[in-house]
Enzyme design. Sequence first.
Site, short mmCIF file in Angstrom:
data_model
loop_
_atom_site.label_atom_id
_atom_site.label_comp_id
_atom_site.label_asym_id
_atom_site.label_seq_id
_atom_site.Cartn_x
_atom_site.Cartn_y
_atom_site.Cartn_z
N HIS A 253 -3.38 7.26 2.52
CA HIS A 253 -3.78 5.93 2.04
C HIS A 253 -5.21 5.66 2.48
O HIS A 253 -5.57 5.94 3.63
CB HIS A 253 -2.83 4.88 2.60
CG HIS A 253 -3.25 3.49 2.29
ND1 HIS A 253 -3.65 3.09 1.03
CD2 HIS A 253 -3.35 2.38 3.08
CE1 HIS A 253 -3.97 1.81 1.06
NE2 HIS A 253 -3.81 1.36 2.29
N ASN B 204 -9.99 -0.20 -0.19
CA ASN B 204 -8.52 -0.14 -0.13
C ASN B 204 -7.96 -0.71 -1.44
O ASN B 204 -8.03 -1.92 -1.68
CB ASN B 204 -8.04 -0.94 1.08
CG ASN B 204 -6.53 -0.90 1.24
OD1 ASN B 204 -5.80 -0.47 0.34
ND2 ASN B 204 -6.06 -1.36 2.39
N CYS C 140 0.81 -1.23 0.00
CA CYS C 140 0.00 0.00 0.00
C CYS C 140 0.84 1.27 0.00
O CYS C 140 0.33 2.36 -0.28
CB CYS C 140 -0.95 0.00 1.19
SG CYS C 140 -2.04 -1.41 1.23
#
Length: 320
Positions: A247, A277, A113
């Site tokens: 994020h 996500n 990520c």
Amino acid sequence: MNYARIIGTGSHLPERVLSNADLEKMVDTSDEWIVTRTGIRERHIAANGEGVVDLALQAATHALQAAEVAADSIDLIIFATTTPDRVFPSSACLLQQKLGATQCAAFDIQAVCTGFLYALGTAEKFIRSGSHKRALVIGAEVFSRLVDWNDRGTCVLFGDGAGAVVLEASEEPGIYSSHLYADGQYSNSLTVNSYVAQGQLQGESQFTRMQGGEVFKAAVNNMASSALEALRSNEFNASDLDWVIPHQANTRIIQAVSKKLKLPQEKVISTVAMHGNTSAASVPLALDTAVRDGRVQPEQHLLLTAMGGGFTWGSALLRF
Ligand code: UT7
């Protein structure tokens, strides 16, 4: 030329939308639980046969159009992904061919990520060194392929997508600095523990396994600490920022980070409700969304921050 500056952004989402109501039919969950615990309402899922390079090609094309530059003027492609179409060659090489960007170096970065922050920081350093002039930086994932659709603890969280920026050498800032970290002692806290050998997939699990609570705490602490470092090292106050683009994993994580930075929620870009996500795609997708809806404007000050498997984390402070 002292700085690397973003001159265009782009993104792309696969057509299929998977809603919380759809997930209620697949696992023992509820829209109420998912929204309350994560803020996610829907995510996009790539079609069978649609690869990460297909998504990236669309995002890159939009970024090049926004920057008003041709693909063959790019001299560097850095592609952040955890879900490449092939073991090799890299997704960057596959994208290079599809774009017709013939005059460039091209390679992948794997920091889950945090991948886009790692790719952006690396491209920035290439440009600052004077060796390269114009880079295409991609964060793209088909993360749904690594999800165990029977595991309600993870399958509600992830989605697919792609984001891209074009970076160019500039005398004006530009990226002021980027701050990248990793701590491999947490390698089992968030992992797909498998590898290919003798023509077979081997290892403990082919799916994403996550110790959610531990990742949650680390995400808040590490994003906040690297963000504060980025501010401090440029003698910026949080109040100097126009936007924070974190994020997009969980609304509660985003809220906790903005609280640690003492920033109002109104200054934080959040797209997690619509995208879930998307791992390395998350920050550039959120950035492009906010550029195209008019929130992010030229010359504003942005702080990007992310955290992911590894653990890896980092932040970048820039003038857009
Ligand atoms: O990109 C970086 C990587 N990812 C992240 O940053 C994600 C970080 N972690 C998180 O966002 C959160 O930890 C989660 C959203 C994954 C979980 O939220 P939580 O508040 O930490 O919940 P929990 O894991 O403590 O679970 C609470 C309860 C459990 O039930 P019991 O044991 O209390 O009876 C779970 O079994 O919620 C249950 N649960 C669910 N219930 C309905 C877990 N997943 C679900 C679900 N639907 N999908």
